[in-house]
Enzyme design. Structure first.
Site, mmCIF file in Angstrom:
data_model
loop_
_atom_site.group_PDB
_atom_site.id
_atom_site.type_symbol
_atom_site.label_atom_id
_atom_site.label_comp_id
_atom_site.label_asym_id
_atom_site.label_seq_id
_atom_site.Cartn_x
_atom_site.Cartn_y
_atom_site.Cartn_z
ATOM 1 N N LYS A 120 -7.753 -2.128 -1.357
ATOM 2 C CA LYS A 120 -7.718 -1.885 0.033
ATOM 3 C C LYS A 120 -9.273 -1.241 0.194
ATOM 4 O O LYS A 120 -9.450 -0.924 1.467
ATOM 5 C CB LYS A 120 -6.858 -0.488 0.164
ATOM 6 N N TYR A 152 -9.637 6.067 -0.685
ATOM 7 C CA TYR A 152 -10.517 5.456 -1.718
ATOM 8 C C TYR A 152 -12.043 5.944 -1.418
ATOM 9 O O TYR A 152 -12.480 6.204 -2.533
ATOM 10 C CB TYR A 152 -10.352 3.876 -1.785
#
Length: 361
Positions: A120, A152
């Site tokens: 992702k 992230y």
């Protein structure tokens, strides 16, 4: 962590030690002679030689208390919590990295921290998944961040800030779909497909591919949990692996239209490929919990709760994508990490492990 550490393993902490990757990292550390601690909410560990640390990553004071005497040299962060929105993902998962490293800071012992993230990073968060202009495949580590909030990215930034503050080296490991051995994990495709196949056998149903035409016909890759553990330890010990982000995939590619019939044959099932539109597992497997409980009672399975074996939503998300997802491993190879896995072989090795452990019939 210097090359000399290879001859004298120190003390390690695995965050998320009961997860699909955490279990592999913990086992590898124990096998190599590390004094290994495993942090989890439950306080359980995947190996008798892993020392349990019970703590909640969302409780900064509790973290500091639980970790006060651990003082690890190496930390592997393999845990995350799925929230309803990306803003919540950022708050909870970015905060977990920040608070964990703050709790470990007073000991001054950290030499290397390895953070597991995923693709992702390139595809975008769930709320903007595959939207806008995507990087070309195979995904490479030097791609610029996408213009969307992404937990992230926040986790990386918290890692970088703590490394600058405390003087340790770091590595980031961007995995694809993970093949591994674990139960009670939210992102476990092998266990999910094995549970799906077992339910198909019990109900005399065909083994139907649930995903998109792109995923059926196109190339893909996956990540073996043991390979990811190996890469984390390599990065910690190798100067070329430190202060770098790396993709973490097996190094081969396959098409689901090739692997799916082989999985069906392993379970002695008739199969169906993609036809007209995706047929998601969340729909076809809805209401199968009582059937699984019956299977568990009949075959003496260790986990009668289907939700702790299968994660329909996660496999639907991976197999339902309409874009090609393949990672480039050249940066890792150029730095000296050449390990690979045969994705077909690992799938069936883990399926056999699940059967032998009586997770599936």
């Amino acid at each position: 962590m210097s090359e000399s550490s290879t001859s004298s393993p120190g003390r390690a902490l695995v965050v998320g030690a009961t997860g699909i990757v955490g279990q592999s990292v913990a086992r590898r550390l124990v096998d190599e002679g590390w004094e290994t601690y495993g942090l989890s909410r439950s306080g359980t560990t995947p190996h008798p030689d892993v020392r349990p640390v019970r703590a909640d990553l969302g409780d900064p004071a509790g973290l500091a208390e639980a970790l006060a005497d651990v003082a690890p040299d190496f930390v592997a962060i393999t845990a995350w919590t799925r929230m309803e929105t990306e803003a919540e993902n950022i708050r909870v998962n970015g905060g977990a990295v920040r608070d964990l490293l703050a709790a470990l800071s007073p000991a001054g012992s950290l030499e290397h921290v390895a953070l597991m993230t995923g693709l992702k990073h390139y595809l975008g968060p769930f709320e903007a998944y595959g939207q806008g202009e995507m990087p070309d495949t195979p995904f490479r580590e030097d791609e610029e961040r996408l213009p969307y909030p992404n937990f992230y990215y926040v986790q990386e930034d918290e890692l970088f800030a703590a490394a600058e503050r405390d003087g340790f080296t770091w590595s980031v490991h961007r995995s694809h779909t993970v093949f591994g051995f674990a139960t009670g994990n939210a992102m476990n495709m092998v266990a999910t497909l094995c549970a799906y196949a077992s339910l198909c056998r019990a109900r005399n149903l065909p083994f139907v591919f649930p995903g998109s035409e792109q995923q059926w016909n196109g190339l893909t890759d996956v990540t073996d949990a043991d390979l990811l553990a190996e890469q984390m330890l390599w990065a910690a010990r190798t100067p070329a692996g430190q202060d770098q982000a790396f993709n973490a995939a097996n190094g081969d590619v396959f098409r689901w239209r090739w692997l799916w019939p082989q999985v069906a044959a392993w379970f002695d099932l008739e199969w169906e490929g993609y036809a007209d539109e995706p047929r998601p597992l969340e729909v076809s497997m809805a209401g199968m919990e009582p059937v699984w409980r019956e299977l568990a009672a009949t075959y003496g399975l260790v986990e009668p709760d289907l939700s702790r074996v299968a994660s329909w939503w996660h496999s639907d998300a991976d197999l339902g994508r309409d874009m090609e997802v393949v990672t480039d491993m050249n940066k890792s190879r150029a730095a000296g990490f050449w390990a690979t896995r045969d994705s077909r072989a690992t799938f069936f090795a883990y399926a056999e492990q699940y059967r032998n452990a009586r997770v599936i019939p």
